[in-house]
Each structure stands twice: as structure tokens, then as C-alpha cells.
Design an enzyme around this catalytic site. Structure first.
Site, PDB file in Angstrom:
ATOM      1  CE  LYS A   1       9.068  47.870  -2.580  1.00 18.40           C
ATOM      2  NZ  LYS A   1       9.977  48.809  -1.861  1.00 18.40           N
TER       3      LYS A   1
ATOM      4  CD  GLU B   1       8.283  49.099   5.172  1.00 13.57           C
ATOM      5  OE1 GLU B   1       8.605  48.318   6.090  1.00 13.57           O
ATOM      6  OE2 GLU B   1       8.963  49.213   4.123  1.00 13.57           O
TER       7      GLU B   1
ATOM      8  CB  SER C   1      10.453  48.687 -10.029  1.00 14.23           C
ATOM      9  OG  SER C   1       9.405  49.628 -10.122  1.00 14.23           O
TER      10      SER C   1
END
Lengths: 264, 395
Positions: free
Chosen positions: B86, B108, B375
Site C-alpha cells: 500500500k 478508506e 502483498s
């Protein structure tokens, strides 16, 4: 077919436009509310088709959508109720839907517009269809004589003329930033927004979002061609449930008085 | 009129008028800076010296040997600062927000990884930060909530709807529509209205560029398959993007099936969704016949989303990528397997991709190569997995 037109709402001075969510708290109450709102002097009525995730709505209307869905309201059942009212010849004011793109898309846009016609609906307001995406529903709406009502917001600025030029029915002027719901303060540039509209179009322009009392309705109708009141009415529906009709009627009459006190 | 930001029939800009000028402003800013040498120099410096890029491409020898088929590499996005991919997108978007003169960012978050990354970069860059997180997710990921507050962000628990990622996106969009002048919405996945799917993809594409060069260096050739988990799809598009033109590389997205793609307790959008319009985009969504968005479910808060990014819907449509559904149980087993086999605790999201690799690798010959995009790291999930296994941990 019907000979009622959206333009009728604006031909006798400033328009009072209430909003209620279809099926809140149930469809029988909605049916009674439509008649009551008409009798209270509404010039046009907006009916919300409940959606699970209404991203332009504040908590009051979002909760109304949740109540309507919980009571088993479907798009089909709402159409059935409106068609009944229409067939009974009880509605003489224009009516438009307010809903979100996916409700129309999932129903099938051709079928949706056809059912609008047979239910006596004249237009649709779809907050998540901006000018750039209106071709999603435009052709089929036009073919069926259903107006897609365009919105302009305090942030629209250089977009206002582009939108106003192609607007149909009436122009929905969003009073302030954010989502629907009662508020104390409105954008300061509403007169400027409408003046910009007037440079390119004489389409009626009504102000909505946050209008919650007769005085605000008067003030907004003075700046424009009408006042739209949603959350403040829906709040009463939420408070009184199935017994809401007399309370909504009383409030609607006061709002209508406010609009009638607006100056041209 | 040709509408913007389409991937085939998917994508578009389905947002309220209030937001149109804001997304246009964002698009213009992005077009101005995306090829700007100064901007890219600064971003690369942040990638390398703050986030810890390039991330490792690790050969999982024990896993390869145990499964007895294709050679397995792990792209270690879990080793990035803040523990997930991210940060790539957040660094890019916050840098862009600064260039645009914004002083406040909102975001969010589902599992909390995107929220933590946004709070982190906001702290670094001196931006005010507010995070929207579903109420249920704040409970599932309580540590991340505290982490965000520690970083100086305000965290809003969103109680409406199902109290998950979908509702967090609703709340963030509503907040943005009330305050656009000084605020940038750091959308965390390749979803929402254009230009977000494109911007987020471009910032995440560093993953596939690195995989490609690292693979060429280690193996002298491209991998046979790249696997990644898919919620909205940002780590997957990042891992796929540079390989889209390399037809010989199979691209496999792993969706969250929850209790099973044939049950209502699922979040497998490609498997069970249909075409719709929501959250600013035309794409596939889990929904009922009236178009009401379905209350989806997955053990993974990060994959618990009823839609998928428009470019994934397109890659699926044209058959360039394939999407498979992985259940909670399979993901939890993979979570435990990778921990024990390689000493790497993967995020429960990433575990969905690990789980599919465990099925796929044994069916492939030993001269084939699979890359799994790991990830994120699984520290945040330990308590939830313990609960799943019937143990109640005290933090």
C-alpha cells in the site's frame, strides 16, 4: 400516457418540491404520503428508489433507504404502487424519481423507462450520473420522454454552462458541499450559479440539500425557481413511521407557505 | 462523447457533480507530474530510502521442494515500510497532493494497511490525516486503529451498512464531497472513478517492473505465472501490469471466496458478481437482482469488498488474466503453511494467493516458475487466525 409535464411545476410561481423515499416505512404509507403532499400544495414530488449505498445522502435519507429495503420494497413493487395511483387518476402533479445508477442499470434501462411512462413518472435524478456519463441512460430516456434531471454544485464553476445548455426538465441546484441533510449554512454563490445558468438557458432551477424550515425554503426559492426539501420531511417519516401522514402534511403546508412568500 | 478512463466497457466517472471538478483537477495534476523528472526523482527517492524498495524477490526453496512442482518465488512486498504494498501508492498520491497544494488527506481502509500507510506518509509529509474504517473492521484490526492514531491520524469508525470496506469507501467519498478545496482523497485501490484506477495502477506498477528485472537477473527469463490476491485489486494490478504484454506469462488473481463462492458468505466478485455501476465505476459487483450491493464476507478485511477494479474486470473479460476463488479455510491453511515452511507470516489477504499456488505448483513441471506477490505481512492477522482456530489471545 399522461399529459402532466415537469414544466407545470414552475408555471404558477415558485415551486415547492418535497422528497420522500419510496417504501419508507412501507409502500402503503408512501402512497398516502404522495396524495397528502399533493394536497398540501406540492408542485412536483420526488420519490426515492431505495438503494443500499446512497453516496450522496446523509444519514437521514440513508436510514430511510434502509427502512424501505427492510420492509421488502423492490423497484418492481414501487412501480406497481405508482402505476396503481396513476391508473386511479389520483396524481395531478409531476413526479420524478431520485435513485442511483445501479438501481436503474440492474433493472434494465429500457424496461425502467417504459415502467416510468406507465407509472406516470416524468423524470429521473441520478446523483452518480454526472454530465460526462449521462449517455449511459440518455438515449433510452429520450425515446420514452423521460427527463434526466441535471445537477449543478457549488464546485461546478466552469461546468455550469455546459450542464445548463443540455439540461432537461429542471435544473437541480445543490445548495452546499457534502451530502443531503439539514444544515444551517448554504453556499454563498447560489445567486451567481443561477445567474450563470441564465446566461445560456431559461430552464427552471430549484435549490435542494439542507433546506429544513419554511424560512430557508422562502430564502432559497427567492434565489431560484423553487425549493426542494428531503431530509427534513424524511426525518418526520422516520419519527412517526406509519402514522406520519398528518405530521408530514402539516409540515409540507408550512414549507409551501414559505415558498409562496418568496419574492421573484 | 467518449467518456474518460475506460478499460473496455469498464471504468468511467460515475460520481456526484460535487466531485467532478475535484477529479478533473486530480487528472490534470497527474498528467502534469507523471512524467516530470523532478517528481519522479523525489518519488524514487522515497521508494528506495523510505519504503525500502526494491523489495526482495525471494526463492522459496523449501516450499518449492515440499510442493514438488514449479519453482516458487515470493515478491516480498511485506518487507516494505508499513508492511504492505500500500505504501507505493500512498507515497505517489501524497506527493501529488502536496504538488496540488492540498494540506489534508483522507482515506478508506479495510484491514487497516492502507490507513496505516496513509497515516504514515501524512506524518512524514506534514499532512493532516483522517481515516475511515468500517466499525466491524476496527474491531477485527484493533491494533491497526491504534497504530494510525499513534501516527497522528484521526480514525472514524463507520457504523452504516455492513461496517466494512464498502462502507468506509462510502464515508470517505461523502467526506471528500463536503471538503475538496484543501483535501485529497488517497484512494487505496485500483477502483473508484477515473483517474484513480490509472493513478493507483501506475504507482503500484513498480512491483511488476521489479519482478521482471529481478527475474531476468536470477533466471534469465520471465516467470510462467504471476499470482496475487484481489480485493479491489491494487497489488494484483501492480504485479501484473508490466507482464500484460508478455502473453506467455499467465496472470492469476485470487479472490476471497469466504465460506465458498457458492454460498452467500463470499466476496468473490468475478465468480459471483455482475456488471453494475457503483463507487464511481462501471465494473463487476456482488449485488442482488435489484442492484442492491450485497453484504459480502471474507475472513480477510482487505478483500472483503463487493466490487473489483475496472481494469481487472477488463483483463478477465478479454481473457488476459484469470481469476480464481480461494476460501477462508484454504487461506488460513496457507497462512500457517508459509509460516512453518519458510518462516514468513503472510497477510491473510496474500495467503489467498499462497493457497492457490499450493494447488497450482504441484501440477506444473519443475522447470516452470511461479511468482507469488506477497502483498503484506501477517502480524496484524495473528489474533484473528488464532480466533479462527478457536484460541482467544490477549494482545
Amino acid at each position: 400516457m399522461t399529459d402532466i409535464k415537469i414544466a407545470d411545476a414552475f408555471k404558477n410561481g415558485k415551486a415547492f418540491i418535497p422528497f420522500i423515499t419510496g417504501g419508507d416505512p412501507d409502500l402503503d404509507t408512501t402512497k398516502d404520503l404522495i396524495i397528502a403532499l399533493q394536497d398540501a400544495g406540492s408542485d412536483l414530488i420526488e420519490i426515492g428508489i431505495p438503494f443500499s449505498d446512497p453516496i450522496a445522502e446523509g444519514p437521514v435519507i440513508q436510514e430511510a433507504d434502509e427502512r424501505a429495503l427492510a420492509s421488502g420494497t423492490t423497484t418492481d413493487k414501487l412501480f406497481d404502487m405508482l402505476k396503481e395511483l396513476h391508473d386511479e387518476g389520483k396524481v395531478s402533479v409531476p413526479m420524478v424519481f431520485l435513485t442511483y445508477a445501479n438501481a436503474i442499470f440492474a433493472y434494465g434501462k429500457e424496461k425502467f423507462m417504459k415502467r416510468c411512462v406507465e407509472s406516470g413518472m416524468q423524470g429521473i435524478i441520478v446523483p452518480d450520473i454526472p454530465f460526462e456519463e449521462k449517455e449511459e441512460f440518455e438515449d433510452v430516456a429520450n425515446e420514452n420522454g423521460i427527463s434526466i434531471i441535471s445537477m449543478i454544485a457549488p464546485t461546478s464553476e466552469d461546468r455550469i454552462k455546459m450542464i445548463a445548455k443540455e439540461a432537461k426538465g429542471f435544473l437541480y441546484v445543490v445548495s452546499s458541499m457534502g451530502v443531503t441533510g439539514v444544515r444551517e449554512e448554504f453556499a454563498t454563490n447560489i445567486e451567481d450559479m443561477i445567474a450563470t445558468v441564465r446566461e445560456v438557458s431559461d430552464i427552471p432551477a430549484a435549490v435542494g440539500f439542507g433546506i429544513s424550515n419554511p424560512d430557508q425554503a422562502r430564502s432559497m426559492a427567492t434565489k431560484s425557481d423553487g425549493a426542494i426539501v428531503g431530509s427534513a420531511i424524511v426525518k418526520i417519516v422516520g419519527q412517526y413511521g406509519k402514522d406520519c401522514v398528518p405530521y408530514v402534511t402539516e409540515f409540507a403546508k408550512k414549507l409551501k407557505d414559505g415558498v409562496q412568500k418568496a419574492t421573484a | 462523447m467518449v467518456t474518460k478512463g475506460r478499460f473496455g466497457k469498464f471504468g468511467g466517472q460515475y460520481v456526484p457533480e460535487t466531485l467532478m471538478n475535484a477529479i478533473t483537477e486530480l487528472e490534470e495534476a497527474y498528467n502534469r507530474y507523471k512524467d516530470d523528472p523532478e517528481f519522479n526523482k523525489e518519488l524514487t527517492d522515497l521508494f528506495n530510502n523510505y519504503a525500502g524498495r526494491p523489495s526482495l524477490l525471494y526463492e522459496a526453496k523449501k516450499m518449492t521442494e515440499d510442493l514438488g512442482g514449479a519453482k516458487i518465488y515470493l515478491k516480498r512486498e511485506d518487507l516494505n515500510h508499513t508492511g504492505a504494498h500500500k505504501i507505493n501508492n500512498v507515497l505517489g498520491q501524497c506527493l501529488l497532493a502536496k504538488r496540488m497544494g492540498k494540506t489534508r488527506v483522507i482515506a478508506e481502509t479495510g484491514a487497516g494497511q492502507h490507513g496505516v500507510a496513509t497515516a504514515t506518509v501524512a506524518a512524514l509529509m506534514g499532512l493532516e490525516c483522517e481515516i475511515f474504517m468500517g466499525k466491524l473492521d476496527t474491531e477485527r484490526q484493533a491494533l491497526n486503529v491504534y497504530r494510525m492514531r499513534l501516527l497522528g491520524a484521526k480514525v472514524n469508525a463507520v457504523e452504516s451498512g455492513t461496517g466494512t470496506l464498502k462502507d468506509a469507501v462510502n464515508a470517505a467519498m461523502k467526506e471528500w464531497s463536503s471538503r475538496v478545496a484543501d483535501t485529497h482523497y488517497v484512494l487505496g485501490s485500483v477502483m473508484g472513478p477515473y483517474p484513480f484506477p490509472t493513478i493507483v495502477r501506475d504507482f503500484q506498477a513498480v512491483i511488476s517492473r521489479e519482478i521482471k528485472s529481478q527475474m531476468l537477473e536470477k533466471e534469465g527469463r520471465l516467470p510462467d505465472a504471476v499470482l496475487a490476491c484481489v480485493g479491489g485489486g491494487s497489488n494484483a494490478i501492480g504485479a501484473f501490469y508490466d507482464f500484460i504484454g508478455d502473453e506467455e506469462v499467465e496472470l492469476i488473481g485470487c479472490e476471497a471466496a469466504g465460506e465458498g463462492a457458492d454460498t452467500p458468505r463470499t466476496a468473490a466478485t468475478i465468480a459471483t458478481g455482475k456488471l453494475g455501476i457503483f463507487h464511481g465505476m462501471k465494473s463487476l459487483f456482488c449485488q442482488n437482482e435489484d442492484g442492491q450491493i450485497a453484504p459480502v464476507y471474507s475472513i480477510s478485511a482487505g478483500l472483503d469488498y463487493p466490487g473489483i477494479g475496472p481494469e481487472h474486470a477488463y483483463l478477465n473479460d478479454i481473457g488476459r488474466a484469470k481469476y480464481v476463488a480461494v476460501t477462508d479455510e484454504e487461506a488460513v491453511e496457507a497462512f500457517e503453511y508459509l509460516s512453518k515452511t519458510e518462516g514468513i507470516i503472510p497477510a491473510i489477504e496474500s495467503s489467498h494467493a499462497v493457497a492457490y499456488a499450493m494447488k497450482l505448483a504441484p501440477k506444473m513441471s519443475k522447470d516452470k516458475i511461479i511468482v507469488i506477490n506477497l502483498s503484506g505481512r501477517g502480524d496484524k492477522d495473528v489474533a484473528a487466525i488464532a480466533r479462527y482456530r478457536g484460541e482467544n489471545l490477549q494482545d
